[in-house]
Every structure is written in C-alpha cells, then in structure tokens.
Write a protein that holds these residues in place. Structure first.
Motif, mmCIF file in Angstrom:
data_model
loop_
_atom_site.group_PDB
_atom_site.id
_atom_site.type_symbol
_atom_site.label_atom_id
_atom_site.label_comp_id
_atom_site.label_asym_id
_atom_site.label_seq_id
_atom_site.Cartn_x
_atom_site.Cartn_y
_atom_site.Cartn_z
ATOM 1 N N SER A 1 6.792 -9.323 -7.594
ATOM 2 C CA SER A 1 5.560 -10.248 -7.649
ATOM 3 C C SER A 1 5.519 -11.122 -6.342
ATOM 4 O O SER A 1 6.276 -11.119 -5.593
ATOM 5 N N ALA A 2 4.142 -11.529 -6.167
ATOM 6 C CA ALA A 2 3.978 -12.226 -4.947
ATOM 7 C C ALA A 2 5.124 -13.554 -4.767
ATOM 8 O O ALA A 2 5.287 -14.005 -3.591
ATOM 9 N N CYS B 1 5.539 -13.629 -0.696
ATOM 10 C CA CYS B 1 4.224 -12.937 -0.062
ATOM 11 C C CYS B 1 3.208 -13.982 -0.187
ATOM 12 O O CYS B 1 2.241 -14.059 0.498
ATOM 13 N N GLU B 2 3.669 -14.936 -1.262
ATOM 14 C CA GLU B 2 2.556 -16.024 -1.511
ATOM 15 C C GLU B 2 2.130 -16.744 -0.242
ATOM 16 O O GLU B 2 1.156 -16.935 0.242
ATOM 17 N N GLN C 1 -2.428 -16.479 -3.716
ATOM 18 C CA GLN C 1 -2.989 -15.398 -4.608
ATOM 19 C C GLN C 1 -1.827 -14.535 -5.200
ATOM 20 O O GLN C 1 -0.598 -14.509 -4.313
ATOM 21 N N GLN C 2 -1.846 -13.724 -6.032
ATOM 22 C CA GLN C 2 -1.143 -13.058 -6.796
ATOM 23 C C GLN C 2 -0.760 -11.712 -6.324
ATOM 24 O O GLN C 2 -0.071 -10.820 -6.872
ATOM 25 N N ASP C 3 -1.295 -11.182 -5.076
ATOM 26 C CA ASP C 3 -1.028 -9.779 -4.475
ATOM 27 C C ASP C 3 0.108 -9.987 -3.421
ATOM 28 O O ASP C 3 0.306 -11.002 -3.146
ATOM 29 N N THR C 4 0.631 -8.889 -3.404
ATOM 30 C CA THR C 4 1.728 -8.763 -2.367
ATOM 31 C C THR C 4 1.109 -8.054 -1.008
ATOM 32 O O THR C 4 0.167 -7.525 -1.311
ATOM 33 N N ASP D 1 0.507 -4.364 -1.990
ATOM 34 C CA ASP D 1 -0.663 -4.326 -2.785
ATOM 35 C C ASP D 1 -1.895 -4.279 -1.730
ATOM 36 O O ASP D 1 -2.751 -3.500 -1.745
ATOM 37 N N LEU D 2 -1.589 -5.063 -0.720
ATOM 38 C CA LEU D 2 -3.010 -5.138 0.387
ATOM 39 C C LEU D 2 -2.939 -3.701 1.148
ATOM 40 O O LEU D 2 -3.874 -3.355 1.432
ATOM 41 N N ALA E 1 -4.560 -1.166 -0.922
ATOM 42 C CA ALA E 1 -5.884 -1.315 -1.068
ATOM 43 C C ALA E 1 -6.456 -0.522 0.040
ATOM 44 O O ALA E 1 -7.598 -0.106 -0.011
#
Length: 541
Positions: A188-189, A212-213, A24-27, A30-31, A34
């Motif tokens: 980016s991820a 992160c991917e 996914q494209q979040d790092t 980012d998580l 959230a």
C-alpha cells in the motif's frame, strides 16, 4: 531487521494529510501502470547510448522482476540493497522492488567493503543488486564476501553483463524466467518503500525510510511548482542512489514525461548531454556547473532546448549561476532546498529576479511550512539569521533506530530542525546562510563562513572554495581557505584578503591561511566534505 523499525506518522497526522488530499492512496507502481495504459509507447527513460524503455515496457519488466524477487523467497517488507550507477537497470530495480512490497536501500557507488558492510548490516538487507566487475572494482566479489559474513544477506544480483559463479543471480536471467502474474500481496502507499542514509556508515548511521505517501506527495507538489509538463525531457545528473536523483524520477512520473540519467559525471560528458540529449529541464548540483565552466566545455554549444536548470545539494555561488545562465539562450537557473529527511521543499520562482533565483532557495512548495527561529524558538523576520525548521506532509516520521538523533532533530511542537542557518529576504524567499556545524569559533567569536565563501567565489580565478577551521594554540581556531584554482593561477593570503576587503568583509572574518588543492573531497552528490578536508589539511597524531 530495520524494516521492522519503520513507523508511519501518527494516525491523526496521516488522517489529516489524507483528508487534505496531499497524501493519496496510490503507489509509484500504480502511477507507472496508469501511464503504461494511457501512453504505452511513450519513452520514459533513455540512456545516453540511445537504449530506452517505454512506460509499457517498464511496467511489464518491473512486474517480472518483482515476481523474480518473490521467487527467490523474498517477501513484502524485506530490504533490497542497490549499488548501481543511474541506468535503466536501476529504474527496473526501483519499480520492481517497490512492486513486490520491498524496501529499496540505496548505497552510493564510491562505497567500498567497510562502508557497505555497516549499511547492509544495519538495514538487514536480504538481497543486494550491484554492477558487474570492471577494471577498477569487482563489486560482485565484494558483495559475495559480505553475503558470507552477514546472516541476513542471502542473494547477490548482478544487474548487467556476465558474471562467473553459481552463487550470483543475473538480473536479465531472472526477468526472462519470471512470470507476469499480479502480485498476490501488493504494498500500500503507507508501506515503507525507500531507505536512504543521510550520514554515517558506521556505529550509528542516520537512515530514513519514505513511503509512497511522502514520495508521491512531494513529487506532485514540486512538479507543479516548476510547471512540469508531459512533453518535458529531464536530464538528471544527481545519482539515483541519492534521494535527489530518485525524486527527480518521481517528478517526471507524475506528469508522464521522460528522463535521461547521467551515469558518471565528467565536465565533457555533462556538456555533451546538455547539447545532444536536448533536455528541457536539467537537475544538477553547483559543482557540476562549476567544473563544466572551469573546463570551458560550453563554448559553441547549442543549449537552446533548456528551459530550466535546477540546482540542489549545496549552496551555489551566484557568480557560477550567472556565468552558466549566460550560455542558455532560452533558459534560467533556479535553486531548490531539500534533504533526505524532507524531500524537495522549496524552489525559486522561474520569473523572479536573477538575484532571487541565484541567491536564495526560493519559497516553500504549497503545503510545506517553514519557519526561521532564534535560540529561544521565537520566529524571526527578514534579514535576521536563525535556525531553519520545517513542518508538513513530506517530512520523515523519524530516523530509524536512532532515538538520540530524533530527539535532537525534532522540536517539542513537532517541527524538524534542519541543522541549517537561514534568513528570510524581503520577498519571502529563504536564504541559506550555512550549516550550524560549519561555524568556525575564532577566539570565542562564531563565524559563519557562508557569505565569505560566496564573496571568494566571485574571484575569476577561483573555482571552488571551502572555509574550514585551522587549529590555533591561542584562538582555538582560525579561518583557512581551501581553494581549487583555474589552471595556471594561484593566489596568496594577502591578495585574497585584499580582494575580500574590497567586498567589505571585516578583517577578523578573512582567511588567515590559504591552501590550494587539486580537488575537494566530495560526496556522491557533489557536496564538499568539510570534515574530511579538515583531516586532510590538518591531520592529528
């Protein structure tokens, strides 16, 4: 500089994983943010002392530390080394470095000046985060000496406590002075995030960078495999300087649960944490369990909170797993398989039999392909030993700057060869039978020591065992058993041979020499270092 050598997987591979949804494209940040928005007051990391940070606090402090690093002149893609015990400061550094787009390079706590010099030079680290000086080591002084020797290393950051000298930066001061601004050029991820060394501290280290991917894809797949929940509290014994420890952090992050790290292992500290911290999940290594059992630290303890003890990093003697599980009124022991190169890729089923949970490493996590092949690359069926190979969305793109290692590690059709020997059982579980480099060549007969070590581990007086090659003029190598024993006990080679004869181990596969040692040389993740053990037992001129 090593970050310039980081290459993502080929474009078609990356696109396939994104299309499948496994990447996914979040790092990781980012998580974290959230969860900070959803549950700002929920504790994410708690130390044994009771000191803790919530998701909201960690999001804020890591943002400030990221800006502080940028204020030093660091930029996206720079490597920041870290040599810290597992702690809140480590977690702040982890998310702070990743948030500003840096690559965190982990360095194990036992490493001294020579090891650090090689790894810092190889990584091209621009900054190093270290622990304060204590009675045994002055880590800031060592890092400062290396800063004066290595042209890339510009900054030394001391994570906790006071430090003398204007040449050092205190993490707390950096955070206090930094802004909460958004990062102007966030990563980016697909950008490099974490650099870990798998072996070697000189000439040609084997190093891996994960983005992160892969880190988040593995954590999401793995936490589903073990039925991780938001109300879990995970005790993490593997150090954060190892991929196992940090991926346990990532596992908890994916479901918004909490963690308690172990900063330094002793059997009593381990047992105290099991009882007092009330974990539901415990991540550890077989050596943690064996040492705690040896010291009789579990008697009378309330371990009712524990649902799952998950072991990795080394093979576990089934007898150790059984004995430890007997102390868990509501818990079970399971085993995973993972590597720095692959992350966490198999896990035993919680509801499977003790024989499967204690004697195998389980089945592949969803989306990871595993095959066991013969010398010609042909797949093997149950009960036949061969080479263990992996393929899937968590596997590294390759070792950094080490073409020779990459050529050896990957097959022509793109599978990663782990260097382990394994076989399938009749239930689809993977049974690790040893490391190919551990095979003993006795007069031309190749002897895999894994099953012999497992049999020896059943002896009630033996705590740890390592079978290593002993030089022999006629046969080339003989089998030597290095043993750690329960206090006040001993065993002769004749008695050990008789014990193995009762377990149907052929005479030619029984040790011909026994050495009792006070302790085994161990890695920071509690694996026996057989190469060092051989040098200690059989020094050469």
């Amino acid at each position: 500089m090593v970050c310039a050598k980081f290459s993502r997987h080929p474009a078609e591979t990356a696109e396939a994983y994104l299309t499948q949804g496994v990447w996914q494209q979040d790092t990781l940040c980012d998580l974290l943010d959230a969860w900070a928005e959803k549950t700002p007051d929920r504790v994410f990391v708690r130390e044994v002392s009771g000191r803790h940070f919530t998701f909201g606090e960690l999001s804020t402090v890591s943002r400030k530390f990221a800006n502080a690093l940028l204020d030093l002149g660091l930029k996206k893609g720079d490597v920041v080394a870290i040599q810290l015990p597992s702690s809140i400061e480590f977690v702040i550094a982890y998310f702070g470095v990743l948030r500003m787009g840096g690559i965190l390079a982990t360095m194990h706590m036992p490493y001294e000046e020579n090891e650090l010099r090689s790894l810092l030079e190889f990584s091209g680290a621009k900054a190093a985060i270290c622990a304060p000086a204590d009675d045994r080591r002055d880590r800031p002084a060592v890092m400062d000496k290396l800063r004066n020797e290595l042209p890339d290393l510009k900054h030394v950051i001391v994570a906790r406590g006071d430090v003398d000298g204007d040449q050092f930066h205190r993490m707390a001061d950096m955070i206090a002075k930094a802004s909460l601004d958004d990062i102007a050029d966030p990563p980016s991820a697909s950008d490099g995030a974490l650099l870990c060394f798998t072996s070697g501290t000189s000439s040609a280290p084997k190093a891996v960078i994960h983005a992160c991917e892969t880190l988040l894809a593995d954590a999401r797949a793995y936490i589903t495999t073990i039925d991780g929940r938001q109300d879990d509290h995970s005790m993490i014994a593997p150090p954060f300087t190892h991929i196992f420890g940090l991926e346990c952090v990532n596992n908890a992050l994916t479901v918004g649960s909490s963690i308690v790290p172990m900063d330094q292992f002793t059997p009593q500290a381990f047992a105290d944490m099991l009882e007092r911290q009330k974990p539901t999940i415990v991540y550890g290594a077989p050596a943690h369990l064996a040492a705690t059992l040896r010291d009789n630290q579990l008697e009378g303890r309330d371990l009712s909170s524990i649902r799952h003890v998950i072991l990795g990093g080394a093979l576990c003697a089934p007898s150790v797993a059984r004995e430890f599980e007997d102390h868990l009124p509501n818990g079970k022991i399971g085993i995973l398989f993972g590597m720095t190169e692959s992350l966490l890729v198999t896990q035993t089923d919680y509801d499977s039999s003790p024989q499967e949970r204690h004697g195998t490493v389980g089945k592949p996590v969803t989306g990871i392909d595993v095959r066991i092949v013969d010398a010609d690359g042909a797949p093997l069926g149950p009960g036949v030993e061969g080479a263990l190979q992996l393929h899937g969305f968590t596997i590294m793109a390759g070792y950094l700057g080490n073409d020779a290692a990459n050529e050896k590690a990957f097959t022509n059709d793109g599978w990663f060869d782990c260097g382990d020997t394994a076989m399938w059982d009749d239930h689809g579980n993977v049974v690790i039978t040893g490391r190919s480099i551990d095979v003993i060549n006795r007069g031309g007969v190749k002897i895999n020591p894994s099953d012999i070590e497992a049999a020896i581990s059943e002896h009630p007086d033996i705590i740890q065992v390592a079978l290593v090659p002993m030089p022999d003029y006629v046969l080339g190598e003989k089998i030597c058993a290095a043993l750690t024993m329960r206090p006040g006990t001993s065993i002769s080679v004749e008695d050990l041979s008789a014990f193995l004869a009762d377990r149907k181990i052929a005479k030619m596969r029984r040790p011909e020499h026994v050495v009792i040692v006070d302790e085994m040389p161990m890695t920071p993740t509690k694996k026996i270092i057989k190469s060092l053990l051989c040098k200690q037992l059989f020094p050469t001129e």
